[in-house]
Motif scaffolding. Structure first.
Motif, PDB file in Angstrom:
ATOM      1  N   VAL A  15       1.002  -1.179  -0.161  1.00  0.00           N
ATOM      2  CA  VAL A  15       0.013  -0.040   0.044  1.00  0.00           C
ATOM      3  C   VAL A  15       0.949   1.275   0.198  1.00  0.00           C
ATOM      4  N   CYS A  18       2.309   2.007  -3.247  1.00  0.00           N
ATOM      5  CA  CYS A  18       1.614   2.698  -4.048  1.00  0.00           C
ATOM      6  C   CYS A  18       1.256   4.146  -3.891  1.00  0.00           C
ATOM      7  N   ILE A  45      -9.583  -2.588   0.510  1.00  0.00           N
ATOM      8  CA  ILE A  45      -8.602  -2.200  -0.347  1.00  0.00           C
ATOM      9  C   ILE A  45      -8.425  -3.281  -1.380  1.00  0.00           C
ATOM     10  N   LYS A  47      -5.731  -4.337  -4.554  1.00  0.00           N
ATOM     11  CA  LYS A  47      -4.505  -4.242  -5.404  1.00  0.00           C
ATOM     12  C   LYS A  47      -4.727  -4.587  -6.851  1.00  0.00           C
ATOM     13  N   LEU A  52      -3.319   0.960  -5.824  1.00  0.00           N
ATOM     14  CA  LEU A  52      -4.143   0.786  -5.093  1.00  0.00           C
ATOM     15  C   LEU A  52      -5.481   1.407  -5.191  1.00  0.00           C
TER      16      LEU A  52
END
Length: 297
Positions: A15, A18, A45, A47, A52
């Motif tokens: 995270v 990103c 969240i 990917k 993200l």
């Protein structure tokens, strides 16, 4: 198809990789923010390639973040649109700052309606000015701090560590009791605070407190953004009836912990009049506008 999950502490590295590419000082764009508030906003969240993407569900209203990372931005937004539509939702993307607004308007001309709410905008301050409080416009703040020191000559500042976290939690709990302990907003905030302290080191949290007569009377807590020049303050609690308590924790924390950053983001005012007045009284360097994009194609 996008696959969303609840953020776990093991997600922090990818995270943050990103977020390091996010061209924004938006207060939502920290891993700690996503992690500690997940219960309040049903945060999830995803990917997607090297991006993200976040999803929030606030009382049945589902919104998404911009794709944050590297790669084909248009493709990633299209993936959000397709996912939302497949779930019977109108695609809504929250937290669009000026730079990203240009990208959205160019790539999706006429396909989104953009709406602004001043309550969602971030207050971003110069750390140098917060530390010095010099000049006419901060005269009142300096007076409050002077009065605090005069009335409490044995005051002291201390950085938060594992050794004093329990005292900060006790202070926050007492602060809630003096408000409305049955208010769900206070309860959800306390859950976020407890999570932040539980993972204090893992989340790279930084905090400070003020003692009077050896007792913790104020604390503040936050984390750095991945851009390297902005710090986000998530929580700040002090007794409202102790004149100067809020200004002194703000100034001392900035002086002792934040001088390596150019800016400190003290988040939104949520349209709450008292909070808005307090944040405006520190004269933000940047009032970061964030809009919401609603798909209309």
């Amino acid at each position: 198809m996008l696959e969303f999950k609840k953020p776990e502490i093991t997600d922090k590295q990818w995270v943050n990789d990103c977020l390091a590419h996010a061209n924004s000082m938006n207060c939502e764009y920290t891993f700690g923010n996503l992690f500690i508030w997940q219960k309040s906003y049903s945060t999830e969240i995803c990917k997607y390639k090297d991006f993200l993407i976040c999803k929030w569900n606030d009382d049945g209203t589902v919104t998404y973040s911009l794709p944050l990372g590297e790669g084909d931005f248009t493709d990633a937004v299209d993936a959000i649109i397709d996912y939302a539509k497949s779930n019977g939702e109108t695609p809504v993307i929250y937290g669009i700052t000026e730079g990203y607004l240009g990208l959205m308007q160019e790539a999706f001309t006429g396909k989104f309606t953009y709406k602004y709410d001043d309550g969602n905008n971030d207050y971003i301050y110069s750390t140098e000015k917060m530390a010095s409080l010099s000049g006419k416009k901060y005269h009142g703040k300096r007076n409050h701090i002077t009065n605090f020191k005069k009335n409490n000559p044995d005051w002291s500042f201390e950085k938060i560590s594992k050794d004093n976290i329990d005292e900060c939690l006790a202070l926050h709990s007492k602060w809630i009791e003096n408000k409305d302990p049955d208010d769900e907003d206070y309860s959800l905030e306390f859950e976020a605070v407890k999570k932040a302290f539980e993972y204090f080191d893992e989340l790279d949290m930084v905090g400070g407190l003020i003692r009077v007569n050896g007792e913790v009377i104020a604390y503040t807590l936050g984390e750095p953004q991945m851009n390297g020049h902005c710090f986000v303050s998530h929580f700040e609690k002090a007794p409202t009836d102790m004149i100067g308590a809020y200004p002194i924790i703000n100034q001392e924390f900035t002086k002792n912990c934040l001088m390596q950053y150019e800016y400190v983001n003290r988040e939104e005012d949520l349209g709450i009049e008292g909070l808005r007045k307090a944040k405006q009284s520190y004269h933000p360097e940047i009032w970061l506008e964030k809009c919401t994009a609603i798909y209309n194609d």
